[in-house]
Design a protein around this motif. Structure first.
Motif: not given
Length: 429
Positions: A9-11, A17-18, A64-65, A116-117
């Motif tokens: 599910l994460v994948g 999102d990608f 995401p992440g 990142m940020s």
């Protein structure tokens, strides 16, 4: 099994999102180029070409992440529509095939990216537009570079940037080359750059950038941009720029220069060593659709101003853009000792009820150009531009541009140039 399902599910979510934030455009550019060298026996006396370009630009979103990953890709295709054998030599737009132009040519480049940020790292194909290096887009297809770049906006009001490049693809060729300056026949494989933009407030920005082309030069830049609102009587913008450029590595030694690590044009000792400073000041007054710019630029006496240009590498990779007001169609006014005054008038016809139509004319006069004989030379140029973008209807977004340049110089051949350009970008998704 539960763990495997969660990872699955994460994948799927990451993949979504990608893709969800991805977009692609197809840009089309039709370009007619005519450059007439008015005097002197040297060839070419006339370059005249017409071509159609296509640029497919894909930009992904990020996974995401805490750390997001993505990829950009760009495919380019150029098609020659007209280029006679006698009108192609010296071209900076279409690659050569023997003594003529190729029928078509193509390129592909990809960029891996990590975010990142508010910090982004990019690796692969890059097109920098910073004071110490401006990727040129003045022909059918753009100039590109290979390397790594990091940009951060973590600190409020600051934009930090740095990176390294090792290869370039010029505006006309399909082959990548090393890096050099005009006049340099040896290739460097390292250009390092770093810089900061500091937005002091909404009207004032300060800049510092540095660039090092290994074995050729080290360059430092300071800049100031200020806008002053004058209320009902318009606004006044101030643009101050200063470059200091010195030799690096092989260019700083007689042995290195004898191998081809040299710059072209006049140098103080006639040895091709880079040693230059340049400053400029420009002031633009705007009122309604009118904009009037007055400026001055001063180049020191010891050598020409330099930035990356592969023109002397035998790959047809010549051509560059400079972060200078004086970098125009036929002349850049960057010769050793040159002092240039310039004036420009521009008008945005939206103020007269014709949105999308803009025009400008600029005149530049340079003198005090240094020569080996001790005599001083002068030159002048005039550039006209006219742009219109269709605002409504079937052809909404189609852009038309006309560029006309004239140059008369004691230091180079006189010339007249015309460029007719039609641009259209079609969003694909």
């Amino acid at each position: 099994m539960t763990v495997a399902l969660c990872w699955g599910l994460v994948g799927v979510h990451a993949h979504a999102d990608f893709l969800r934030d991805s977009h692609a455009d197809m840009s089309m550019r039709n370009f007619y180029f005519n450059s007439d060298n008015r005097d002197g026996p040297a060839k070419p006396s006339m370059i005249e070409e017409w071509a159609q370009g296509f640029l497919l630009d894909y930009r992904s979103g990020y996974t995401p992440g805490v750390v997001g990953f993505g990829v950009d890709a760009m495919g380019m295709l150029g098609i020659t529509l007209d280029s006679g054998r006698g009108r192609h030599p010296g071209s900076s737009m279409i690659p050569s095939d023997g003594d003529g132009a190729v029928n078509e040519w193509s390129r592909f480049g990809a960029t891996a990216k990590l975010k990142m940020s508010e910090t982004e790292l990019r690796y692969g194909q890059l097109m920098p537009k910073i004071p110490v290096l401006v990727a040129s887009d003045g022909r059918l297809l753009p100039q590109t570079f290979q390397g790594v770049q990091i940009q951060s906006r973590e600190l409020k009001d600051f934009t930090l940037m740095g990176g390294a490049l090792d290869r370039a693809t010029g505006r006309a060729p399909t082959d990548r080359t090393g890096l050099a300056v005009s006049g340099g026949t040896q290739q460097s494989n390292r250009f390092y750059f770093a810089g900061v933009d500091y937005r002091v407030d909404k009207s004032l920005t300060l800049q510092y950038y540095t660039g090092q082309l290994e074995d050729y030069y080290t360059q430092n830049f300071l800049g100031l941009n200020h806008s002053w609102s004058l209320g009902d009587v318009g606004s006044l913008a101030t643009d101050l720029r200063y470059f200091r450029t010195r030799s690096d590595g092989a260019n700083g030694t007689a042995a290195g220069r004898s191998q081809g690590y040299v710059t072209s044009g006049y140098t103080a000792d006639g040895d091709g060593e880079v040693d230059n400073s340049l400053w400029s000041a420009a002031f633009t007054y705007r009122l309604g659709g009118h904009a009037v710019t007055l400026g001055y630029q001063d180049v020191s006496d010891n050598s020409n101003f330099v930035q990356i240009n592969q023109g002397s590498i035998d790959k047809g990779a010549g051509g560059s853009s400079l972060y200078l007001w004086t970098d125009k169609m036929l002349l850049s006014f960057t010769r050793a000792g040159e002092r240039t005054g310039f004036a420009q008038y521009a008008y945005d016809f939206a103020a007269a009820g014709v949105p999308g139509l803009k025009a400008s004319v600029m005149y530049l006069k340079g003198d005090h150009i240094q020569t080996g004989s001790g005599a001083e030379q002068s030159e002048w140029g005039r550039d006209v531009s006219l742009d219109y973008v269709v605002q409504t209807g079937t052809f909404k977004g189609v852009g038309f541009a006309w560029r006309n340049g004239m140059a008369r110089s004691e230091a180079a051949r006189n010339g007249d140039q015309n460029r007719l350009i039609v641009n259209y970008t079609l969003p694909l998704f």
